[in-house]
Design an enzyme around this catalytic site. Structure first.
Site, PDB file in Angstrom:
ATOM      1  CG  ASP A 282      -2.190   0.860   0.930  1.00  0.00           C
ATOM      2  OD1 ASP A 282      -2.162   1.665  -0.023  1.00  0.00           O
ATOM      3  OD2 ASP A 282      -3.176   0.753   1.672  1.00  0.00           O
TER       4      ASP A 282
HETATM    5  C1  BGC Z   1      -5.027   3.257   0.171  1.00  0.00           C
HETATM    6  C2  BGC Z   1      -5.225   2.208  -0.890  1.00  0.00           C
HETATM    7  C3  BGC Z   1      -5.086   2.827  -2.263  1.00  0.00           C
HETATM    8  C4  BGC Z   1      -3.744   3.527  -2.362  1.00  0.00           C
HETATM    9  C5  BGC Z   1      -3.503   4.147  -3.716  1.00  0.00           C
HETATM   10  C6  BGC Z   1      -3.784   4.103  -0.052  1.00  0.00           C
HETATM   11  O1  BGC Z   1      -3.735   5.187   0.805  1.00  0.00           O
HETATM   12  O2  BGC Z   1      -4.964   2.633   1.433  1.00  0.00           O
HETATM   13  O3  BGC Z   1      -6.481   1.614  -0.740  1.00  0.00           O
HETATM   14  O4  BGC Z   1      -5.234   1.858  -3.244  1.00  0.00           O
HETATM   15  O5  BGC Z   1      -3.689   4.545  -1.374  1.00  0.00           O
HETATM   16  O6  BGC Z   1      -4.302   5.231  -3.944  1.00  0.00           O
END
Ligand code: BGC
Length: 743
Positions: A282
């Site tokens: 993530d």
């Molecule tokens: C979130 C994810 C997301 C990623 C990219 C993160 O802050 O937890 O769910 O896919 O950002 O945008």
């Protein structure tokens, strides 16, 4: 079958037709291509494939330079056919090895045509419709050059304080798994090479929804049994459905952050489940291993991530910048890097990017596909199905011709931004039809429509309430549209209270006090604790955030053109202090009763405000004759459960028939009920239908004391009905013998 499934089928067929010539025959060629690339890659180029930076405006000249040097495996947040094509062109024509880029984006509930938020879609209990919605999202995103989505989010959430409950399918692992599969299929279609397909990512692995106190990113401490029985099943389902990637979660589980959890990412996911795709971190998840306190430096964090099995580093830049030294020093084997690179290249190959790096995207296609009329039409239908009628005393709904003057009141009644929900992709609020607009379009010409905002969503000013009250007095019905702003749920949007924000409760009470009949429409990304409303307001409609077709879909339901059919995918508590509260809880040694020394609060009834699976209709359904195919089975057997459901009311309607099971005595405690199957049935007045379900070992089994998945002999009970708190009952026994029950 409902007639509107024609369109849905048509949308799905597209992805099936283009299935030609995939996998088996191409696999050796793909392997050869990857071998040959790996043999030619420098260490930096290899680590470049594992590097996933974000693009805000651009890519910037510096980012393009990285692409030319082969130091970027993909970007996130780069969208639009023109920009994506140009960036891919640089990658495949100006870099040494011509490797195309993964282009990832959070296509969560639509790309431009915004569908209901995932929690709302789950309320439809209609996997077929959810698959079609995901397919439309993929079709639009792919036309705009996105080849990879960070969805579906399959986290089970039992705590409505957690804002990300909006992004998932609620509290139940079975419903969550059905939705996970539907979305993976919808996004990926039958062949990822198809120009309408994007690669799916099941996220966030794992148990992210178990955050203590519902506070986002917080610690999770969960038993392996609960992990395997509650949090992991939707991931397993997504993997079995062929999801191309998995994203690790920000949280720790029992002291081990997911980005460093080799047991989770390698032993369970790859060795046990045979997942063959790749794992992406993530956002800065690798770097955050320092803050978690398990890595003393960026390099340490990179080593932990790679060795756990996290292949791609989103945004931290650590794999690219800090890992080379470790590999050269022999602290990370080259083979570990190679294995990760192989998985990224295989994903690119699976998407067909080596043959068409643009994946069929073009400016023309983008223009013709985005917000296509059939996409809006589907969004309207999914939105209709997502609406849950929570209460309808005295058949206040649907609104009939006796309503000569209708007052629409509330801060969400005409809010285009909120309608799109917490993660509207590249959605444009201008595309959204608000509740007020939808009603205006539907209302009879001689009905008078009044509108007052009453207050802001979170404002503390009560200045607008008097005007709203005055309008309500002039009306036959006051329709109040209350709830949360779109950004009050989603990431980093946990709440410590679950009531109506700001002064909306005051507005509600003031309007109710006029004596004008009130219909309350709730818009929110999580269950709200609205005990007062449940006690005082005759009709309550849960509308979540329904996307671009919000107003049309709501008008369809409010005026009775469509009977509501949604069912809650999550329990609504009476007050926040009751959280976590979920239907598939354990019985405890002292189940709640009138006795003092039982498991309950002294100041609350034990039941929730609205239970899981609840949802009313404008008609009524009657259940009769639960029939089991046998009084007893052996552990490996499948049991058939049949029930007859009839429409005993005066309107056409759709019921979601739910089957729950309870293992009465087992070697470890089992939930009082667990959802095992469900089916949507549409019935005309007076019509009856027999619904058959199959109970398989998968539904009857659990992890025993040795953590083996077993079906144990003994008594089982089934419940078949329209929610988790009612239904007809049946009993059967599992006898020892026969084949063992396995997943
Ligand atoms: C979130 C994810 C997301 C990623 C990219 C993160 O802050 O937890 O769910 O896919 O950002 O945008």
């Amino acid at each position: 079958m409902r007639p509107h499934h024609g369109m849905l089928a048509a949308l799905l067929v597209v992805s099936t037709i283009v299935t030609v010539g995939s996998s088996a025959a191409q696999r050796p060629a793909m392997d050869r291509r990857i071998d040959s690339l790996l043999a030619r890659m420098t260490l930096e180029e290899k680590l470049g494939q594992l590097n996933l930076p974000s693009v805000d405006n651009g890519p910037s000249p510096a980012q393009l330079e990285l692409v030319r040097k082969g130091l970027v495996g993909g970007f996130l947040n780069l969208t639009g056919a023109a920009a994506t094509r140009e960036t891919q062109r640089v990658a495949v024509t100006e870099s040494r090895l011509h490797i195309p880029l993964l282009l990832g984006h959070d296509v969560i509930h639509g790309y431009r045509t915004i569908f209901p938020i995932p929690l709302a879609e789950a309320a439809s209990w209609d996997p077929e419709a959810v698959e079609a919605a995901a397919h439309v999202a993929a079709r639009e995103a792919a036309a705009a050059g996105v080849n990879w989505t960070f969805a579906p989010m399959v986290d089970i959430a039992r705590d409505p304080r957690w804002g990300r409950i909006a992004e998932g399918s609620g509290e139940d692992p079975y419903l969550g798994s059905q939705m996970a599969v539907a979305r993976v299929r919808g996004f990926q279609g039958a062949d990822l090479r198809a120009p309408e397909a994007v690669m799916a990512t099941a996220k966030h692995f794992a148990a992210y929804g178990g955050a203590e106190g519902g506070r986002d990113y917080n610690t999770v401490d969960v038993s392996e049994r609960t992990l395997r029985e509650i949090y992991l099943p939707p991931f397993r389902a997504a993997v079995d459905a062929g999801a191309g990637s998995i994203m690790t979660s920000f949280n720790e589980i029992a002291g081990i952050p997911s980005h460093a959890n080799r047991w989770l990412v390698t032993t369970v996911l790859r060795d046990e489940w045979k997942f063959r795709g790749f794992v992406v971190s993530d956002w800065t998840g690798i770097g955050e291993l320092e803050a978690h306190g398990v890595a003393g430096s960026r390099a340490d964090a990179g080593k932990l991530g790679l060795e756990a099995g996290v292949d791609m580093d989103m945004v931290s830049g650590i794999y690219l910048e800090d890992v080379p030294v470790l590999v050269r020093a022999g602290r990370i084997p080259v083979a570990t890097v190679d294995a990760a690179v192989r998985r990224i290249l295989a994903a690119k190959s699976r998407l067909g990017l080596f043959d068409d790096p643009y994946h069929g995207s073009s400016v023309e296609r983008e223009r013709s596909v985005l917000l296509a009329p059939e996409h809006r039409q589907l969004a309207r239908r999914v939105a209709q199905e997502a609406i849950v009628l929570l209460k309808n005393d005295g058949q206040r709904l649907p609104l009939g011709p006796t309503v000569r003057t209708l007052a629409v009141i509330g801060p969400l009644a005409d809010d285009k931004v909120a309608a799109l929900g917490s993660w509207p992709g590249r959605g444009d609020p201008q595309d959204a039809v608000t509740v007020l607009e939808g009603i205006k379009a539907r209302i009879a010409p001689d009905t008078k429509l009044l509108y007052a905002k009453g207050c802001g969503i979170t404002d503390t000013s009560t200045g607008g309430i008097a005007e709203a009250v005055a309008l309500a007095r002039l009306a036959n019905v006051a329709l109040l549209v209350l709830g949360e702003a779109g950004d009050m749920s989603g990431e980093a949007a946990s709440r410590s209270t679950l009531g109506l924000p700001g002064v909306q409760q005051q507005l509600l009470e003031a309007v109710q006090a006029t004596g004008t009949p009130v219909v309350l429409v709730l818009m929110n990304g999580r269950p709200l604790a609205v005990q007062w409303a449940a006690d005082h307001v005759a009709a309550i409609v849960e509308a979540w955030f329904l996307g671009v077709e919000t107003g049309h879909a709501l008008a369809d339901v409010l005026f009775g053109d469509v009977s509501p059919s949604g069912k809650l995918p999550v329990t609504f508590p009476r007050v926040v202090g009751q959280v976590p509260i979920y239907y598939n809880h354990k019985n405890t040694g002292r189940p709640p009763s009138d006795q003092k020394y039982t498991s309950k609060y002294i100041d609350l009834p034990s039941s929730p405000l609205f239970p899981f699976g609840l949802g009313l209709s404008y008609t009524t359904f009657t259940y009769r004759d639960v029939r089991l195919s046998a009084p007893s089975i052996t552990p490996g057997d499948t049991l058939k459960v049949a029930v007859t459901v009839s429409n005993s009311g005066e309107r056409e309607g759709t019921e979601v028939v739910q089957l729950y099971v309870r293992d009465e005595v087992a070697s470890v405690t089992r939930p009082v009920r667990a959802l095992a199957a469900f089916r949507r049935v549409s019935l005309r007045p007076g019509e009856a239908s027999t619904v058959d379900f199959l109970l398989t070992p998968k539904q009857l089994g659990f992890y025993n004391r040795d953590m083996n998945f077993v079906v144990e002999p003994g008594k089982f009970r089934v419940f078949v009905g329209g929610s988790s708190v009612d239904g007809l009952e049946g009993e059967f026994e599992v006898r020892a013998g026969g084949r063992a029950g396995r997943r």
